[in-house]
Design a protein around this motif. Structure first.
Motif, short mmCIF file in Angstrom:
data_model
loop_
_atom_site.label_atom_id
_atom_site.label_comp_id
_atom_site.label_asym_id
_atom_site.label_seq_id
_atom_site.Cartn_x
_atom_site.Cartn_y
_atom_site.Cartn_z
N ARG A 177 -31.91 45.42 -14.39
CA ARG A 177 -30.89 46.38 -13.98
C ARG A 177 -31.34 47.16 -12.74
N TRP A 178 -32.58 47.73 -12.79
CA TRP A 178 -32.98 48.56 -11.64
C TRP A 178 -33.31 47.70 -10.42
N VAL A 179 -33.89 46.52 -10.65
CA VAL A 179 -34.19 45.64 -9.51
C VAL A 179 -32.90 45.15 -8.87
N GLY A 180 -31.90 44.80 -9.70
CA GLY A 180 -30.63 44.34 -9.17
C GLY A 180 -29.95 45.40 -8.30
N LYS A 181 -29.97 46.64 -8.77
CA LYS A 181 -29.37 47.73 -7.99
C LYS A 181 -30.12 47.94 -6.68
N ALA A 182 -31.46 47.90 -6.75
CA ALA A 182 -32.26 48.12 -5.55
C ALA A 182 -32.03 47.02 -4.52
N LEU A 183 -31.99 45.76 -4.98
CA LEU A 183 -31.81 44.65 -4.05
C LEU A 183 -30.40 44.64 -3.46
N LYS A 184 -29.43 45.04 -4.25
CA LYS A 184 -28.06 45.11 -3.73
C LYS A 184 -27.95 46.13 -2.61
N ALA A 185 -28.63 47.28 -2.78
CA ALA A 185 -28.61 48.30 -1.74
C ALA A 185 -29.36 47.82 -0.50
N LEU A 186 -30.51 47.14 -0.71
CA LEU A 186 -31.30 46.66 0.43
C LEU A 186 -30.56 45.58 1.21
N GLN A 187 -29.76 44.83 0.53
CA GLN A 187 -29.01 43.76 1.20
C GLN A 187 -28.09 44.31 2.29
N ALA A 226 -32.64 44.07 8.03
CA ALA A 226 -32.34 43.23 9.18
C ALA A 226 -32.15 41.78 8.71
N PRO A 227 -31.34 40.99 9.43
CA PRO A 227 -31.01 39.62 8.98
C PRO A 227 -32.22 38.74 8.69
N GLU A 228 -33.32 38.90 9.45
CA GLU A 228 -34.46 38.01 9.25
C GLU A 228 -35.16 38.21 7.91
N TRP A 229 -34.90 39.34 7.24
CA TRP A 229 -35.54 39.60 5.95
C TRP A 229 -34.63 39.31 4.76
N LEU A 230 -33.38 39.03 5.02
CA LEU A 230 -32.43 38.82 3.92
C LEU A 230 -32.76 37.63 3.02
N PRO A 231 -33.38 36.54 3.53
CA PRO A 231 -33.74 35.43 2.63
C PRO A 231 -34.67 35.82 1.48
N LEU A 232 -35.36 36.96 1.61
CA LEU A 232 -36.24 37.40 0.52
C LEU A 232 -35.45 37.89 -0.69
N ILE A 233 -34.22 38.32 -0.47
CA ILE A 233 -33.43 38.88 -1.58
C ILE A 233 -33.21 37.86 -2.69
N PRO A 234 -32.68 36.66 -2.40
CA PRO A 234 -32.51 35.67 -3.49
C PRO A 234 -33.83 35.22 -4.09
N LEU A 250 -37.21 35.29 -9.03
CA LEU A 250 -38.47 35.60 -9.71
C LEU A 250 -38.23 36.47 -10.94
N VAL A 251 -37.39 37.50 -10.78
CA VAL A 251 -37.13 38.40 -11.90
C VAL A 251 -36.34 37.69 -13.00
N GLU A 275 -39.61 49.10 4.44
CA GLU A 275 -40.65 49.77 3.65
C GLU A 275 -40.23 49.90 2.18
N LYS A 276 -38.95 50.13 1.93
CA LYS A 276 -38.46 50.15 0.55
C LYS A 276 -38.66 48.79 -0.11
N LEU A 277 -38.36 47.74 0.64
CA LEU A 277 -38.56 46.38 0.11
C LEU A 277 -40.04 46.15 -0.18
N ARG A 278 -40.88 46.57 0.72
CA ARG A 278 -42.33 46.40 0.56
C ARG A 278 -42.82 47.12 -0.70
N ASP A 279 -42.37 48.34 -0.92
CA ASP A 279 -42.78 49.10 -2.11
C ASP A 279 -42.27 48.45 -3.39
#
Length: 265
Positions: free
Chosen positions: A137-147, A151-159, A164-165, A198-202
């Motif tokens: 639940r918390w990871v899904g909310k965080a990733l949705k906000a980060l999406q 920047a576009p070059e980092w978006l492939p990390l989201i899926p 993994l989760v 930085e949020k993604l990194r943390d």
């Protein structure tokens, strides 16, 4: 009279229980019903005081405006202990769980993702499974906000992180750590607002550090991967609390909750 406790736990007031019993020729005042419910709650508390429970679900809740800790034996789904403690009070929660470990021979706990439970589990040297419902639940909310922010070059990390989760591979912690190493180091100061990267990194580092706590159920079939049984028990307590006029004392709240937690049929 056990029947008073059953009627009260089903939602009847003490007066209503007295009136219902009167239909069957049983004369009982509402105060007698109250005393019977209190006695039944105390009897349940004494009965379970020294019960052995290897895996225990632990969670906090607000019932009638008061903080309450709930412990459930995940072997049979029975409530094991109740205490009027604020879940955010690390010292009180820690002391309560330490006493429970000694009384009930607890070997592992299942909790939500609060940091204090991780510290307490290490101190008590018990196994610790973090509920995967809460993590997703918390990871899904965080990733949705980060999406929306990355920047576009980092978006492939989201899926990748979603997968993994969801999949929980045993080497997920190592994969996450490698992802963290590949991300740019933090550039903002502690007083500045973090960037999206930085949020993604943390987030990645947090998941990597806690990964083994997500997989405790892999090593012990007696440990569930969620804390749903405890959540359901809390739901019962809250539901009954809404149907009473109010518990006048803390002890009344605890004894009433003991009764509400029982499954009579």
């Amino acid at each position: 009279m056990k029947v008073c406790a059953i009627l009260w736990s089903l939602g009847l007031s003490h007066r209503s229980a007295s009136l219902m019993l009167g239909v069957f020729g049983v004369k009982l005042s509402h105060m007698s019903s109250w005393r019977d419910v209190q006695a039944a709650g105390e009897a349940l508390r004494r009965k379970l005081k020294w019960k052995s429970a290897r895996v225990v679900g632990v969670d906090g809740a607000w019932v009638n405006g008061k903080g309450m800790m709930v412990a459930v034996d995940l072997g049979d789904g029975e409530v094991l202990a109740l205490a009027q403690i604020d879940e955010k009070d690390k010292h009180q929660v820690g002391a309560w769980l330490q006493a429970l470990k000694q009384q009930h021979q607890i070997g592992a706990i299942v909790t939500d993702d609060l940091a204090l439970y991780k510290e307490i589990a290490r101190t008590l040297q018990v196994g610790h499974q973090v509920c995967q419902f809460h993590v997703r639940r918390w990871v899904g909310k965080a990733l949705k906000a980060l999406q929306e922010e990355l920047a576009p070059e980092w978006l492939p990390l989201i899926p990748t992180l979603y997968a993994l989760v969801q999949g929980l591979p045993s080497n997920g912690g190592k994969i996450l750590y490698d992802i963290w190493l590949a991300l740019p180091a933090r550039s903002s100061t502690p007083t500045q607002q973090r960037t999206a990267l930085e949020k993604l990194r943390d987030l990645v580092l947090r998941l990597s550090r806690d990964w083994q706590k997500y997989l405790e159920f892999y090593h012990d079939p007696g440990i569930p991967w969620t804390n749903n049984a405890t959540e359901r028990m809390i739901g019962k307590l809250k539901s009954r609390a809404k149907r009473v006029r109010g518990y006048k004392t803390s002890d009344g709240l605890l004894l009433g909750s003991w009764i509400a937690a029982q499954s009579w049929f």
